[in-house]
Design an enzyme around this catalytic site. Structure first.
Site, PDB file in Angstrom:
ATOM      1  CD  GLU A 252      62.030  99.886 103.296  1.00  0.00           C
ATOM      2  OE1 GLU A 252      61.298  98.878 103.252  1.00  0.00           O
ATOM      3  OE2 GLU A 252      61.635 101.003 103.677  1.00  0.00           O
ATOM      4  CD  GLU A 447      62.222  92.257 101.973  1.00  0.00           C
ATOM      5  OE1 GLU A 447      61.581  93.024 102.746  1.00  0.00           O
ATOM      6  OE2 GLU A 447      63.455  92.191 101.951  1.00  0.00           O
TER       7      GLU A 447
END
Length: 577
Positions: A252, A447
């Site tokens: 990320e 997600e």
């Protein structure tokens, strides 16, 4: 007289729109428009008015363009992918349990999943030494995925597996890189206590030639280039449709501010990660440049498990974050992260230029302490987001610059599911980030942050995938959703029947569609990054905007016992046959 409900596709009926004692179920203007659109569907076709070449003032017969019901519904189709197990390729670079995997993929394909996602671990592929790439195990895996007719999202995983929530295996970054860190630990992110985080390299070494003559960015570039060269057949055949570029911990774009290996426990605020010698030197140079050499990196921001109000930095009414010194630090801290993402995405864009695929980057859903003034957990992660300052607009603009998808997490979460002490706002956070992306005209995907098998979690995902429900234009709509993660628990009943119901709803109650262009997902050659705006301009555009309109709940919910009834029906039919 024909019943109103009889005119509608039964798959679209949802009790939430029915008002007691009323024959017409209109909740607001937008709902009325959706209902009117659905009522225009008759005998499997939708008639859409088309303006003629003559003036609209002439009372001529109206001309119609007939579009099939399926075509119109496909504009609301959201493809769904499933993440494969973290250790599907072992540390020894071997595809294990191949037969078991094939059975699982067969079951996924039969459920009408669109594809799968897999981590392509840097620590496995380049483990033997610099530029000694070993792709054979991944090629074997990709060939199996291809044999089942599934699409593939590949993550360029430049981080360690192990230490994040849900990590059940340990895959370190390459050993030879760790050995460089033994003699120079400042290549890793460091907190104020001097603790090093070896999950990934610090962004401070992006452009330092510390790795056998290469910079960190050059290592990432070379890895992606080798991937493209060795997977060209899977790319050109349309199997690989998405490259998610790892930009930090857990892949990320953030700092590793809340690592469990450092003792963090939810909902701790985390710690700033800018105390390696390179970032420290950079900050000292910046404050000298603006005439404030007395400003130092924060020492009053608490520890991993602190509460915002207990710290001097994040104190709500008069915290350092509100003062000139705090504002300068947070601007610098977040800008370094944006520069990091911008540079690596630019390299990814060059590597995959001309390929018929999408590149993407993931942003973490840090929802705890969102409903406080300081947004402390977001700030320590590098997201400079406050009530009067949008910290996600600049990220969306960087994605737009590189023609990248913004992939966001925690889509399954509701505020009421979170402990009150965490002051969480996952619903508002999702709305803010997705709206930032759509406002910039980019594609947004998502997600779930934690495994979910229940209809409530799925219904929240469906809502976020289509915030205004099914409609003529299909917008706003998420570009895709990736489910975390493939497991025996997912494939066992009744969980799998519920998951299949979820897939059906994400597909707008349509069957699996093998032609992406029919739901406006045609893959075109990746274009070169734009350079018409500077990062400084992005940083200045922080004015908050209201999010897009959002329904309270999805218009295509999975109803109570629906999946169980479906399971009983399929079991009965199977026994009968």
């Amino acid at each position: 007289m024909t019943s109103v409900l009889g005119m509608m596709n039964p798959n679209l009926i949802n009790g939430r729109n029915l008002h007691k004692g009323s024959s017409i179920f209109v909740q607001d203007k937008e709902t009325k428009k959706r209902v009117q659109w659905r009522l225009s569907i008759k005998e499997g076709s939708l008639r859409t008015h088309q303006a003629t070449a003559s003036s609209a003032t002439e009372p001529k017969a109206t001309e119609f363009n007939t579009t099939t019901y399926e075509d119109k519904m496909l504009t609301n189709y959201v493809p769904v992918y499933v993440m494969l197990q973290l250790g599907v390729i072992t540390n020894d670079n071997v595809l294990e349990n191949e037969e078991s995997l094939k059975k699982q993929l067969k079951k996924l394909k039969q459920s009408q999943v669109d594809g799968v996602m897999v981590d392509v671990w840097w620590g496995i592929v380049e483990s033997k030494g610099p530029k000694q790439y070993q792709w054979s195990a991944y090629r074997n895996l990709f060939a199996i995925v291809q044999s089942f007719g599934l699409k593939l999202q590949a993550i360029m995983s430049f981080h360690r597996c192990g230490g994040n929530i849900g990590d059940d295996v340990n895959i370190p970054i390459p050993k030879w890189v760790l050995e460089i860190g033994d003699s120079n630990p400042d290549i890793f992110y460091t907190n104020k206590s001097g603790n090093r985080n070896k999950e990934c390299l610090s962004l401070s070494v992006d452009n330092l030639s510390l790795f056998r003559g290469r910079t960190a960015v050059e290592m990432y570039r070379d890895y992606m280039k080798s991937f493209r060269e060795n997977m060209e057949d899977f790319i050109s055949s349309g199997v690989i449709i998405d490259i998610e570029v790892g930009l930090g911990p857990a892949g990320e774009l953030r700092y590793p501010s809340y690592s469990e290996t450092q003792g963090w426990v939810f909902p701790g605020i985390g710690e700033f990660q800018c105390y390696d010698k390179y970032l420290r030197s950079d900050y000292e140079e910046e404050v000298r440049r603006i005439g404030h050499p007395e400003w130092k990196l924060p020492e009053n921001a608490g520890e991993y498990n602190s509460v915002p109000g207990e710290t001097e930095f994040f104190e709500y009414s008069n915290g350092t974050y509100l003062k000139e010194e705090g504002n300068f630090f947070l601007s610098w801290y977040s800008k370094k992260l944006l520069l990091h993402g911008d540079q690596i995405l630019d390299e990814a864009n060059k590597v995959f230029l001309g390929c018929k695929l999408k590149i993407a980057a993931k942003v973490s859903g840090i929802h705890w302490w969102y409903k406080t003034e300081s947004h402390a957990a977001e700030l320590t992660a590098g997201y400079y987001n406050l009530k009067n300052r949008d910290g996600y607009r600049a990220i969306a603009k960087i994605m737009r610059r590189h023609h990248a998808i913004l992939n966001f997490t925690c889509l399954e979460m509701k505020n009421t599911e979170q402990p009150a002490k965490a002051k969480s706002g996952p619903q508002e956070l999702v709305q803010q980030v997705l709206s930032s992306g759509w406002r910039e005209g980019i594609e947004v995907a998502g997600e779930n942050a934690l495994p979910r098998f229940d209809r409530n979690g799925y219904n929240q995902i469906i809502l976020n995938a289509r915030p205004n429900g099914v409609n003529q234009d299909g917008k706003p709509r998420m570009f895709g959703f990736t489910y975390l993660r493939l497991s025996d628990k997912l494939l066992n009943e009744p969980n799998f029947s519920t998951f299949k119901m979820f897939l059906k709803r994400m597909h707008a109650n349509q069957e699996y569609c093998s032609e992406p262009e029919r739901y406006n997902h045609e893959l075109l050659p990746l274009e070169r990054s734009r350079n018409d705006e500077s990062l400084e301009m992005f940083m200045e555009e922080t004015e908050p905007f209201d999010p897009f309109p959002w329904l309270d709940e999805t218009d295509m919910s999975i109803r109570p016992f629906e999946s169980v009834l479906s399971l009983l029906r399929s079991t009965f039919l199977r026994k009968k046959s």
